[in-house]
Structures are given as C-alpha cells and as structure tokens.
Design a protein around this motif. Structure first.
Motif, short mmCIF file in Angstrom:
data_model
loop_
_atom_site.label_atom_id
_atom_site.label_comp_id
_atom_site.label_asym_id
_atom_site.label_seq_id
_atom_site.Cartn_x
_atom_site.Cartn_y
_atom_site.Cartn_z
N GLN A 34 0.82 -1.22 0.00
CA GLN A 34 0.00 0.00 0.00
C GLN A 34 0.86 1.28 0.00
N GLU A 35 1.98 1.25 0.71
CA GLU A 35 2.85 2.43 0.76
C GLU A 35 3.45 2.72 -0.62
N ILE A 36 3.90 1.67 -1.28
CA ILE A 36 4.48 1.84 -2.62
C ILE A 36 3.40 2.25 -3.61
N GLN A 37 2.20 1.68 -3.48
CA GLN A 37 1.09 2.06 -4.36
C GLN A 37 0.74 3.52 -4.14
N ALA A 38 0.78 4.01 -2.91
CA ALA A 38 0.51 5.42 -2.62
C ALA A 38 1.61 6.30 -3.22
N ALA A 39 2.85 5.83 -3.16
CA ALA A 39 3.95 6.58 -3.76
C ALA A 39 3.79 6.65 -5.28
N LEU A 40 3.38 5.54 -5.88
CA LEU A 40 3.15 5.54 -7.33
C LEU A 40 2.01 6.49 -7.70
N ALA A 41 0.98 6.54 -6.86
CA ALA A 41 -0.16 7.42 -7.13
C ALA A 41 0.23 8.88 -7.05
N SER A 42 1.25 9.20 -6.27
CA SER A 42 1.67 10.60 -6.14
C SER A 42 2.57 11.05 -7.29
N LEU A 43 3.06 10.10 -8.09
CA LEU A 43 3.92 10.44 -9.23
C LEU A 43 3.07 10.98 -10.39
N PRO A 44 3.70 11.72 -11.30
CA PRO A 44 2.96 12.15 -12.50
C PRO A 44 2.47 10.94 -13.28
N GLY A 45 1.32 11.11 -13.94
CA GLY A 45 0.70 10.01 -14.66
C GLY A 45 1.60 9.37 -15.71
N GLY A 46 2.44 10.15 -16.38
CA GLY A 46 3.33 9.63 -17.41
C GLY A 46 4.43 8.73 -16.86
N ASP A 47 4.70 8.83 -15.56
CA ASP A 47 5.71 7.96 -14.96
C ASP A 47 5.14 6.60 -14.56
N VAL A 48 3.84 6.54 -14.34
CA VAL A 48 3.20 5.32 -13.86
C VAL A 48 2.47 4.58 -14.99
N SER A 49 1.99 5.32 -15.94
CA SER A 49 1.23 4.75 -17.05
C SER A 49 1.76 5.33 -18.36
N PHE A 113 12.07 0.16 -19.94
CA PHE A 113 12.81 0.71 -18.82
C PHE A 113 14.25 0.24 -18.91
N GLY A 114 15.17 1.06 -18.50
CA GLY A 114 16.57 0.68 -18.51
C GLY A 114 16.84 -0.43 -17.51
N GLY A 115 18.01 -1.04 -17.61
CA GLY A 115 18.37 -2.13 -16.72
C GLY A 115 18.34 -1.75 -15.26
N GLU A 116 18.86 -0.58 -14.93
CA GLU A 116 18.87 -0.13 -13.54
C GLU A 116 17.46 0.16 -13.06
N GLU A 117 16.63 0.75 -13.94
CA GLU A 117 15.24 1.02 -13.56
C GLU A 117 14.48 -0.28 -13.31
N ARG A 118 14.69 -1.28 -14.18
CA ARG A 118 14.01 -2.56 -13.99
C ARG A 118 14.43 -3.20 -12.67
N ALA A 119 15.72 -3.14 -12.36
CA ALA A 119 16.20 -3.72 -11.11
C ALA A 119 15.59 -2.99 -9.91
N GLU A 123 13.11 -4.72 -7.23
CA GLU A 123 13.52 -4.71 -5.82
C GLU A 123 12.47 -4.01 -4.95
N SER A 124 11.80 -3.01 -5.50
CA SER A 124 10.79 -2.26 -4.75
C SER A 124 9.45 -2.97 -4.70
N GLY A 125 9.30 -4.04 -5.47
CA GLY A 125 8.03 -4.75 -5.49
C GLY A 125 7.03 -4.15 -6.45
N VAL A 126 7.53 -3.38 -7.41
CA VAL A 126 6.66 -2.76 -8.41
C VAL A 126 6.58 -3.69 -9.62
N SER A 127 5.37 -3.97 -10.06
CA SER A 127 5.20 -4.83 -11.23
C SER A 127 4.86 -4.00 -12.46
N ILE A 128 5.32 -4.48 -13.58
CA ILE A 128 5.06 -3.83 -14.86
C ILE A 128 3.98 -4.66 -15.55
#
Length: 168
Positions: A34-49, A113-119, A123-128
């Motif tokens: 939930q914390e990571i999902q809240a952090a994703l929700a606070s990002l600009p839409g183009g970064d999440v979708s 996403f770049g290799g470092e971004e994917r890692a 690691e953060s538990g974010v799924s694509i």
C-alpha cells in the motif's frame, strides 16, 4: 466495382480500434504494498502509465500496421485487379507481421525501462503490467488476422469460380 465486404469493414474497424489504442495506457506500474502504491499514485501520470507512443517500437508499430492494412483493404479491396494481384495475401502477411511484433512487445514489455530502472522496480516490489490499450490492441490484431484469413479464403473461392464470358 462491387460493395465493400464485411471482412474489409472488419479490417477497417480493427485498424480504427488499433489507432485509438495508441493513446490509451499500454504499460501500467502497480504494487501490492500500500505504501508503494501510494507513492506511485503521487507520481505524474506519465511515470506510472505509458501510452504506446512512450513505449517501445513493438508498442506503436503493430497498431499502425493494422490501421494501414484496414485502410488499404477498404480502399482497394473491391478493385478486381488489386484482388487478383495479391491484396488478400498482402493483408494476411501484414496481419501476421503485426501479430509477431505485438507478441514481441508483450514479451519484452519491461524493456522500455533501462536495466537499472528494472532492477529498482523489481527490488521495490513494483510490477510492470499491460494496460487497457495493449489488451485492446491485441483484440484489433487478432480481428484483422481473422478477417484476413477469411478474406483470403473468399478470394480463393472467387478465383476458382467459373468465369462467364460476356457476349458482344
């Protein structure tokens, strides 16, 4: 020149659906935490979708190919010389190439996403995940493939039918 067939209209409809999908979300980031999902929700839409335009070649190429095929078959599908010159075959090949490119885009979804971004995302538990645009584009690709196969079968039947000679 006769009327446009339902198969050709289906090809055009698939092409127009594919065009619309280019502007819908193709890739969506999400998390179970939930914390990571809240952090994703606070990002600009183009970064999440991301739309197809902000993804890889394999995101925007298949829908454009399906659109091109749909426009082509509606414009030239009832021209006898185009049909006998191989338009149904070209449509089928175009649909097959679009399907292969689409499948590659789905398999390689995380390559945008770049290799470092994917890692970091892993690691953060974010799924694509695939967004609604990718799912609808899959429907469009499959619809044009089915229509192309059916049109090729109809073209074969047209070519095999006995021709009547006109009297002068």
């Amino acid at each position: 020149m006769s009327r446009v067939s339902w198969r050709e209209w289906l090809g055009l409809g698939a092409g127009l659906l594919a065009l619309v999908t280019l502007f819908l979300p193709w890739t969506v980031l999400s998390a179970d935490n939930q914390e990571i999902q809240a952090a994703l929700a606070s990002l600009p839409g183009g970064d999440v979708s991301r739309s197809a335009w902000n993804s890889t070649f394999f995101a925007w190429f298949p829908p454009l190919l399906v659109l091109f095929a749909g426009l082509l078959v509606v414009a030239f599908g009832r021209v006898p010389s185009a049909r006998t010159s191989g338009l149904p075959h070209l449509w089928l090949i175009t649909a097959a190439v679009a399907l292969v490119a689409f499948v590659l885009g789905w398999v390689l979804i995380d390559w945008q996403f770049g290799g470092e971004e994917r890692a970091l995302l892993t690691e953060s538990g974010v799924s694509i995940a695939a967004g609604i645009g990718r799912w609808l584009a899959g429907v469009a690709v499959l619809a044009t493939l089915v229509a192309a196969v059916l049109d090729l079968r109809a073209a074969r039947a047209e070519f095999r039918a006995p021709r009547t000679r006109s009297r002068r």
